[in-house]
Design an enzyme around this catalytic site. Structure first.
Site, PDB file in Angstrom:
ATOM      1  N   LYS A  35       0.649  -1.510  -0.035  1.00  0.00           N
ATOM      2  CA  LYS A  35      -0.224  -0.390   0.022  1.00  0.00           C
ATOM      3  C   LYS A  35       0.969   1.257   0.099  1.00  0.00           C
ATOM      4  O   LYS A  35       2.049   0.960   0.246  1.00  0.00           O
ATOM      5  CB  LYS A  35      -0.762  -0.180   1.454  1.00  0.00           C
ATOM      6  CG  LYS A  35       0.189   0.148   2.844  1.00  0.00           C
ATOM      7  CD  LYS A  35      -0.756   0.054   3.579  1.00  0.00           C
ATOM      8  CE  LYS A  35      -0.206  -0.365   5.275  1.00  0.00           C
ATOM      9  NZ  LYS A  35      -0.729  -1.050   6.277  1.00  0.00           N
ATOM     10  N   TYR A 255      18.136  29.797   8.562  1.00  0.00           N
ATOM     11  CA  TYR A 255      17.236  30.269   8.556  1.00  0.00           C
ATOM     12  C   TYR A 255      17.161  30.319  10.128  1.00  0.00           C
ATOM     13  O   TYR A 255      17.015  29.054  10.874  1.00  0.00           O
ATOM     14  CB  TYR A 255      16.195  29.140   8.543  1.00  0.00           C
ATOM     15  CG  TYR A 255      15.202  29.649   6.411  1.00  0.00           C
ATOM     16  CD1 TYR A 255      15.660  30.607   5.986  1.00  0.00           C
ATOM     17  CD2 TYR A 255      15.369  28.488   5.898  1.00  0.00           C
ATOM     18  CE1 TYR A 255      14.838  30.583   4.591  1.00  0.00           C
ATOM     19  CE2 TYR A 255      14.954  28.663   4.657  1.00  0.00           C
ATOM     20  CZ  TYR A 255      15.277  30.146   3.890  1.00  0.00           C
ATOM     21  OH  TYR A 255      14.910  29.331   2.930  1.00  0.00           O
TER      22      TYR A 255
HETATM   23  C1  LIG Z   1      -0.439  -1.449   6.938  1.00  0.00           C
HETATM   24  C2  LIG Z   1      -1.133  -2.999   7.055  1.00  0.00           C
HETATM   25  C3  LIG Z   1       0.401  -4.070   7.506  1.00  0.00           C
HETATM   26  C4  LIG Z   1       1.205  -4.271   7.629  1.00  0.00           C
HETATM   27  O1  LIG Z   1       2.047  -3.467   8.535  1.00  0.00           O
HETATM   28  P1  LIG Z   1       3.836  -3.669   8.837  1.00  0.00           P
HETATM   29  O2  LIG Z   1       3.275  -2.775  10.081  1.00  0.00           O
HETATM   30  O3  LIG Z   1       4.390  -2.490   7.295  1.00  0.00           O
HETATM   31  O4  LIG Z   1       3.969  -4.763   8.885  1.00  0.00           O
HETATM   32  C5  LIG Z   1      -0.617  -5.905   8.165  1.00  0.00           C
HETATM   33  N1  LIG Z   1      -2.367  -5.191   8.280  1.00  0.00           N
HETATM   34  C6  LIG Z   1      -3.068  -3.906   7.568  1.00  0.00           C
HETATM   35  C7  LIG Z   1      -4.700  -4.077   8.408  1.00  0.00           C
HETATM   36  C8  LIG Z   1      -2.712  -2.912   7.403  1.00  0.00           C
HETATM   37  O5  LIG Z   1      -2.842  -1.611   7.406  1.00  0.00           O
END
Ligand SMILES: *Cc1c(COP(=O)(O)O)cnc(C)c1O
Length: 366
Positions: A35, A255
């Site tokens: 994702k 800055y």
């Molecule tokens: C993002 C996500 C994962 C992966 O989590 P990590 O901590 O990156 O391994 C797994 N299950 C769900 C439902 C998620 O949203």
């Protein structure tokens, strides 16, 4: 081309980290979580490197559609599910596995008249995170409804861990117990573990695991490094020195002039800033790898530049290569110095940064 930051993406490291998941959860199939543009690494690129995965998991329908359009025929899990009848039709057409975390989503599925195609639905229960998920006492009724629906092939069960990043937190065991208290008979397959579950809680491995961050070579735990977990960093965020200033005692840098030189000293200017995704909140002293020396950040992070104290490396010259994080400098350290987590830094690389692929396998498989 000038001197500009790059994100080097090591495909061999992605493959290595996937193998690490296989070795650790050897009885489970793997949803590789890609994702959010594969946590900033590029979704298609990551999917190619991770094509030995049993499936890909994404947050949103659009991400799944992009993967299908790119030609990936793997199982694809849409973790936040469908929000309209059209979403369900698209999910059915594309043979997605779809999470359902509220009864409203099942209402929408029931509003379809389509009966031919079949789909796997993952009933997502709230085992303690209290973000998404149905309560345990709703499971029986919703499972029955799904069981009656002609388009539903498999009914599966999943949940998500809230505190897995801390191996010593008993909350994770409580969540697993809550999950196990549900009668498993109606469910074909189950899934609990994210990366922390894979590495830290073997009791959370089921038919499927859902690792994300560990695939990218970052520890999911608050107190360990990727190296200690047998993971290899995938992204190396790099740039170059574009100027070296010989500052005088008392000079204020950048800055707001927040840093004042305690003595005459060289300060190296590096072509990277928050406009590229380097965290603006990186604290003074955040390490920057210049050549093979760790030099401390001084002054504020600008949009296009940062400045480092080069007293430990006075010979530094324009064009010298710099690593902001990745090989030789764990992103976990930069995250800690910036009051955030590696996930956010990786996701935050901007479109201005050029991506360069390393160690790609020749040709495509599958
Ligand atoms: C993002 C996500 C994962 C992966 O989590 P990590 O901590 O990156 O391994 C797994 N299950 C769900 C439902 C998620 O949203």
């Amino acid at each position: 081309m000038g001197l500009a930051p790059k994100a080097l993406i090591d495909h061999a490291a992605l493959r290595h980290n996937l193998q690490r998941v296989r070795d650790t959860a050897s009885q489970s199939k793997i949803w590789s979580v890609i994702k959010a543009n594969a946590y900033g690494h590029g979704m298609r690129r990551a999917a190619h490197a991770l094509q030995e995965s049993d499936g890909f998991a994404v947050a949103r329908l659009d991400e799944g559609l992009e993967l299908r359009q790119a030609g990936f025929r793997h199982p694809i899990l849409i973790m936040s599910g469908c929000y309209s009848p059209e979403d369900w039709l698209a999910a059915i057409d594309n043979d997605f596995d779809v999470a359902a975390h509220q009864s409203h989503q099942i209402d929408l599925l029931e509003s379809l008249t389509q009966t031919k195609a079949a789909i796997n639905v993952w009933l997502k229960i709230d085992s303690g995170m209290h973000r998404l998920g149905i309560r345990s006492d709703q499971v029986a009724q919703l499972t029955e409804r799904l069981g009656r629906h002609p388009a539903v092939r498999e009914i599966n069960l999943m949940t998500h861990l809230a505190n897995g990043d801390d191996r010593s937190d008993v909350y994770t065991e409580q969540q697993i117990r809550c999950f196990d208290a549900i009668d498993a008979t109606p469910f074909s397959q189950r899934s609990i573990a994210n990366s922390a579950g894979v590495l830290g809680f073997p009791a959370s491995h089921r038919e499927w695991v859902r690792p994300g961050i560990m695939l990218y070579g970052v520890s999911p735990f608050i107190d360990t490094t990727a190296e200690a977990e047998g993971l290899e960093p995938v992204m190396t965020f790099s740039s170059q020195v574009i100027s070296v200033q010989q500052c005088r005692k008392g000079d204020r840098i950048g800055y707001g002039g927040t840093y004042r030189c305690a003595e005459d000293m060289p300060v190296a200017v590096i072509a990277v800033g928050y406009g590229d995704g380097y965290p603006r909140h990186a604290g003074e002293g955040t390490p920057v790898l210049v050549g093979d020396r760790r030099l401390p950040l001084v002054g504020r992070v600008s949009m296009d530049m940062i400045t480092v104290d080069a007293r430990d490396y006075p010979q530094v010259t324009v064009g010298e290569p710099v690593v902001l994080w990745g090989r030789g400098l764990p992103v976990e350290e930069i995250a800690k110095s910036s009051a955030t987590i590696g996930y956010e830094l990786l996701c935050g690389i901007t479109s201005r940064v050029e991506f360069v692929d390393m160690n790609q396998m020749d040709g495509r498989k599958g």
